[in-house]
Write an enzyme that holds these catalytic residues in place. Structure first.
Site, PDB file in Angstrom:
ATOM      1  N   TYR A 106       0.876  -1.169   0.000  1.00 21.75           N
ATOM      2  CA  TYR A 106       0.000   0.000   0.000  1.00 21.75           C
ATOM      3  C   TYR A 106       0.914   1.219   0.000  1.00 21.75           C
ATOM      4  CZ  TYR A 106      -3.507   3.399   1.556  1.00 21.75           C
ATOM      5  OH  TYR A 106      -4.328   4.501   1.654  1.00 21.75           O
ATOM      6  N   ASP A 147      -2.130  -1.442  -3.967  1.00 16.00           N
ATOM      7  CA  ASP A 147      -2.468  -0.066  -4.302  1.00 16.00           C
ATOM      8  C   ASP A 147      -1.168   0.731  -4.373  1.00 16.00           C
ATOM      9  OD1 ASP A 147      -3.330   2.530  -4.468  1.00 16.00           O
ATOM     10  OD2 ASP A 147      -4.701   2.434  -2.765  1.00 16.00           O
TER      11      ASP A 147
END
Length: 269
Positions: A106, A147
């Site tokens: 992330y 992400d």
């Protein structure tokens, strides 16, 4: 083997959505991001009842990453990205599962730009680049999924002119992402869909999802051993239309059990 990545935007608040999607899509391995829960509040019982083992790296209110598996044990190899002992944010987890080395990430958002958050994002990218350089040449399939908080090209963003000053679309960030590709990693979605308009994130407001005004910021990067087994890469937009859902949609890839046989020049098989 079907491997997915899903920014759940709060695992406890979105747990019914996650469980519904796991039952519907039946991924074999899943990387989750943005858990937004401390280590002790991860809903392990519900995940186990859904048929998955789990490891997770939680953090109160923010960040958080996890790996789920229904195809065997999860052998954790790393928790936290190396290179900065002062970085305590829960943004990286790595494990071997069913013959694949999988890293869930992330990456920092970086806004506002310029500023300390943007500087931290670039430093994090530098550390990611250094660590992935140690993984690219492994004989085993390696997948770095999650992400990335970057739209690599204009094709990956609706109305790119509106995002020129954003940290997710900054020239330095796009250069950092493409440096990973130059290292030898394959962007799974672009490998199989080189010119298609594909998004993985839509804001909640102004009917962004309904208008398909989105961004592609969730990516699968594959080392050569994994790329040789890639047969599918898609975005599952169904959960994005559900009630009380994440602003991201799951991305998934499929790998064959063995390397794909390449056609010989002139072959009609």
């Amino acid at each position: 083997m079907k491997i997915a990545s899903y920014n759940v935007n709060g695992i406890n608040g979105r747990l019914p959505v996650l469980l519904r999607w796991l039952d519907l899509a039946e991924p074999d391995i899943v990387c989750l991001q943005e858990l937004k829960c401390p280590q002790e509040n991860f809903p392990e019982r519900a995940i186990v009842d859904a048929g998955y083992r789990a490891i997770w790296h939680g953090q109160s209110r923010w960040n958080g990453v996890a790996i789920l598996s229904r195809v065997g044990e999860i052998h954790e190899t790393r928790r936290g990205l190396p290179g900065d002992p002062d970085d305590v944010q829960s943004r990286y987890i790595e494990a071997a599962v069913n013959g694949v080395l999988l890293a869930g990430i992330y990456l920092p958002n970086g806004n506002p730009r310029p500023g300390p958050k943007f500087d931290f994002k670039l430093r994090w990218f530098d550390r990611l680049h250094a660590h992935m350089a140690t993984l690219i040449g492994l004989d085993a399939p390696v997948i770095v999924a999650g992400d990335y908080n970057v739209m690599p090209t204009d094709l990956d963003v609706y109305a790119p002119e509106r995002w020129r000053d954003d940290a997710l679309f900054a020239p330095e960030v796009k250069v950092a992402y493409h440096a990973l590709l130059d290292q030898g990693w394959t962007d799974a979605i672009r490998q199989l869909h080189p010119r298609d308009t594909i998004y993985t994130f839509w804001k909640y407001w102004r009917g962004a999802f309904e208008r398909n005004a989105g961004l592609r910021i969730d990516h699968f990067l594959l080392n050569p051993a994994a790329a040789a087994r890639l047969v599918a890469a898609e975005v599952d937009t169904r959960p994005r239309a559900w009630e009380k859902t994440s602003d991201h949609a799951p991305v998934w890839i499929e790998l064959t059990e063995t390397r794909r046989r390449r056609r010989k020049l002139g072959s009609t098989e």
